[in-house]
Design an enzyme around this catalytic site. Structure first.
Site, PDB file in Angstrom:
ATOM      1  N   ASP A 245      46.435  44.068  39.427  1.00 13.42           N
ATOM      2  CA  ASP A 245      46.936  43.738  38.092  1.00 13.42           C
ATOM      3  C   ASP A 245      48.184  44.598  37.867  1.00 13.42           C
ATOM      4  O   ASP A 245      48.523  45.457  38.695  1.00 13.42           O
ATOM      5  CB  ASP A 245      45.869  43.990  37.009  1.00 13.42           C
ATOM      6  CG  ASP A 245      46.119  43.128  35.771  1.00 13.42           C
ATOM      7  OD1 ASP A 245      45.322  42.212  35.481  1.00 13.42           O
ATOM      8  OD2 ASP A 245      47.136  43.357  35.077  1.00 13.42           O
ATOM      9  N   ASP A 291      44.670  33.826  37.733  1.00 16.06           N
ATOM     10  CA  ASP A 291      44.264  33.598  36.332  1.00 16.06           C
ATOM     11  C   ASP A 291      45.377  34.220  35.490  1.00 16.06           C
ATOM     12  O   ASP A 291      45.274  35.350  35.022  1.00 16.06           O
ATOM     13  CB  ASP A 291      42.916  34.293  36.097  1.00 16.06           C
ATOM     14  CG  ASP A 291      42.328  34.005  34.737  1.00 16.06           C
ATOM     15  OD1 ASP A 291      42.905  33.207  33.995  1.00 16.06           O
ATOM     16  OD2 ASP A 291      41.276  34.591  34.424  1.00 16.06           O
ATOM     17  N   CYS A 344      44.146  30.030  30.017  1.00 17.38           N
ATOM     18  CA  CYS A 344      43.332  29.717  28.833  1.00 17.38           C
ATOM     19  C   CYS A 344      44.293  29.171  27.776  1.00 17.38           C
ATOM     20  O   CYS A 344      44.258  29.563  26.621  1.00 17.38           O
ATOM     21  CB  CYS A 344      42.508  30.909  28.357  1.00 17.38           C
ATOM     22  SG  CYS A 344      43.416  32.427  28.164  1.00 17.38           S
TER      23      CYS A 344
HETATM   24  C1  LIG Z   1      44.237  36.003  31.709  1.00 11.75           C
HETATM   25  S1  LIG Z   1      44.262  37.654  32.199  1.00 11.75           S
HETATM   26  C2  LIG Z   1      43.176  37.665  33.559  1.00 11.75           C
HETATM   27  C3  LIG Z   1      41.702  37.611  33.204  1.00 11.75           C
HETATM   28  C4  LIG Z   1      40.778  37.931  34.340  1.00 11.75           C
HETATM   29  N1  LIG Z   1      41.044  37.149  35.510  1.00 11.75           N
HETATM   30  C5  LIG Z   1      39.312  37.794  33.946  1.00 11.75           C
HETATM   31  O1  LIG Z   1      38.676  36.804  34.300  1.00 11.75           O
HETATM   32  O2  LIG Z   1      38.816  38.704  33.285  1.00 11.75           O
HETATM   33  C6  LIG Z   1      45.832  37.820  32.899  1.00 11.75           C
HETATM   34  C7  LIG Z   1      46.116  39.160  33.538  1.00 11.75           C
HETATM   35  O3  LIG Z   1      47.410  39.082  34.133  1.00 11.75           O
HETATM   36  C8  LIG Z   1      47.970  40.359  34.100  1.00 11.75           C
HETATM   37  N2  LIG Z   1      49.440  40.298  34.270  1.00 11.75           N
HETATM   38  C9  LIG Z   1      50.392  40.148  33.322  1.00 11.75           C
HETATM   39  N3  LIG Z   1      51.624  40.192  33.875  1.00 11.75           N
HETATM   40  C10 LIG Z   1      51.448  40.371  35.200  1.00 11.75           C
HETATM   41  C11 LIG Z   1      52.336  40.528  36.294  1.00 11.75           C
HETATM   42  N4  LIG Z   1      53.662  40.506  36.099  1.00 11.75           N
HETATM   43  N5  LIG Z   1      51.824  40.720  37.518  1.00 11.75           N
HETATM   44  C12 LIG Z   1      50.480  40.753  37.703  1.00 11.75           C
HETATM   45  N6  LIG Z   1      49.574  40.618  36.699  1.00 11.75           N
HETATM   46  C13 LIG Z   1      50.049  40.424  35.469  1.00 11.75           C
HETATM   47  C14 LIG Z   1      47.576  40.900  32.728  1.00 11.75           C
HETATM   48  O4  LIG Z   1      47.635  42.307  32.723  1.00 11.75           O
HETATM   49  C15 LIG Z   1      46.161  40.338  32.567  1.00 11.75           C
HETATM   50  O5  LIG Z   1      45.215  41.284  32.919  1.00 11.75           O
END
Ligand SMILES: C[S@@+](CC[C@H](N)C(=O)[O-])C[C@H]1O[C@@H](n2cnc3c(N)ncnc32)[C@H](O)[C@@H]1O
Length: 391
Positions: A245, A291, A344
């Site tokens: 992440d 995700d 989502c």
């Molecule tokens: C929708 S959430 C994921 C939820 C998780 N898969 C779950 O089921 O609990 C999206 C995630 O993407 C991460 N994110 C945001 N920008 C990002 C980036 N540039 N590179 C990698 N991850 C990123 C956020 O920190 C967040 O934790």
């Protein structure tokens, strides 16, 4: 001043001080912490007023804030309320009446486009009216029971005498106010996971296990606190798991949750997938779970302040970020490997249009895509697509 007027005033002040820059839940917490005079009953009533107000979105703009607070309480709840009884008894008397009748009492001025103003951006297959008006109700709390823990969970819920329903094989539905962390061993026996998020698991169940040697290597590239990783482990069994992440603090939460879930062997790394190049061990992967960060518009039943504060221009920003993340992540996919894209969101630019881009630009083959409608079941609405890289 009666305590009911004082509740209305407090709700009005808290809403006026809110800029939309952080989740309303955090703002509310800070406001209550700064104002020690509120007991727990006061906090509950004020929170209920504020959330009901936000559930109306941009409806009833001609009302004063006080009138809108009362209208929210009236429309979003189905049982008698002391505050309403005191300040608007004629509404409290009919609070249990059919929703359509309640709308008529408000001259039908609470309608789909006023509650959810971004209807032209919606994905195909959404019933605009039903979806928009679903925001007037608080969604339920859902648990996914982990493998072989059903008896334990059901026993503990029965012993605690909480109202719950089993849905399908391993989903539990509970009222949102349930203090579930006090009743069961969260993460060990069951995880809090929305119903639609659990349904993403069907795509994982359909993967052909015999194609992975010796076991599937899986990268959850936007792992957050690991909800999808725990589900992948529960469904696929023995996997080589890598999680990443964008921030270390997020992965710290994941590590705590994995420890509770009994997941010991995995690789984790902070990676910002909006930048390249980056290095990651154990690649390429058989399965990448993306995700991605998104508008969260399928979950606004839980954060209804977004109905008033979300800016439509952000959809484009999210869509561009999602493409960047997918482009970078997909470079670590094995030929023949699977790419599971999840949002989502209810917006087509984040959903089917991005899946089209994954096919056109990244040359992935679409196996299945699905809008996971939750608004008919007091759940979130999500979107998932399973794609495959040509062998
Ligand atoms: C929708 S959430 C994921 C939820 C998780 N898969 C779950 O089921 O609990 C999206 C995630 O993407 C991460 N994110 C945001 N920008 C990002 C980036 N540039 N590179 C990698 N991850 C990123 C956020 O920190 C967040 O934790």
């Amino acid at each position: 001043m009666s305590r009911y007027y004082s509740y209305i005033n407090s709700a009005r002040e808290i809403i006026a001080a809110y800029s939309g820059a952080e989740p309303f839940a955090s703002h509310l917490k800070k406001q209550f912490a700064a104002n020690k005079k509120f007991g727990s009953k006061d906090r509950k009533q004020i929170a209920q007023l504020c959330y009901s107000y936000f559930r109306l979105g941009k409806s009833l703009q001609q009302f004063t804030v006080e009138e809108k607070l009362l209208a929210g309480l009236f429309l979003c709840h189905r049982s008698s309320n002391d505050l309403l009884q005191h300040l608007k008894p004629e509404w409290n008397d009919v609070i249990e009446t059919a929703f359509e009748k309640k709308l008529q009492l408000l001259n039908n001025e609470v309608h789909a486009a006023a509650v959810f103003p971004f209807t032209d951006a919606l994905s195909a297959g959404i019933d605009v009216e039903a979806f928009a008006l679903s925001h007037l109700q608080q969604p339920d709390l859902f648990l996914r029971i982990r493998p072989r823990r059903k008896e334990t969970v059901v026993h503990q819920l029965k012993a605690a005498d909480v109202p719950f329903q089993l849905q399908g094989d391993d989903t539990v539905v509970l009222p949102n106010t349930t203090k579930i962390e006090e009743l069961i061993m969260l993460n060990k026996d069951a995880v809090v996971q929305d119903y639609s998020s659990q349904r993403v698991g069907v795509l994982l169940k359909n993967l052909p296990p015999q194609t992975f040697h010796p076991k599937p290597s899986v990268w959850d590239c936007c792992a957050a606190s690991g909800g999808k990783s725990i589900m992948a482990k529960d469904i696929l069994g023995d996997i080589d798991l890598t999680v990443s992440d964008v921030r270390e603090s997020i992965l710290l939460n994941l590590k705590k949750r994995f420890a509770e879930a009994g997941i010991k062997h995995y690789n984790s790394k902070v990676i910002d997938l909006s930048h390249s190049p980056f290095t990651i061990h154990y690649s390429p992967f058989d399965l990448i779970i993306a995700d991605v960060p998104c508008s969260g518009s399928g979950t606004w039943g839980r954060t209804p302040e977004q109905l008033s504060f979300f800016k439509q221009e952000s959809i484009e920003t999210y869509s561009a970020l999602q493409k960047k993340i997918c482009f970078n992540a997909s470079t670590k996919l094995k030929p023949g490997g699977y790419f599971l894209y999840i949002t989502c969101s209810v917006f087509k630019k984040e959903n089917e249009e991005n899946v089209q881009w994954l096919q056109d630009e990244l040359k992935l083959n679409l196996l299945k895509q699905e809008l996971l409608i939750g608004y008919t079941q007091k759940a979130d609405t999500m979107f998932a697509a399973l794609l495959q890289k040509p062998a």
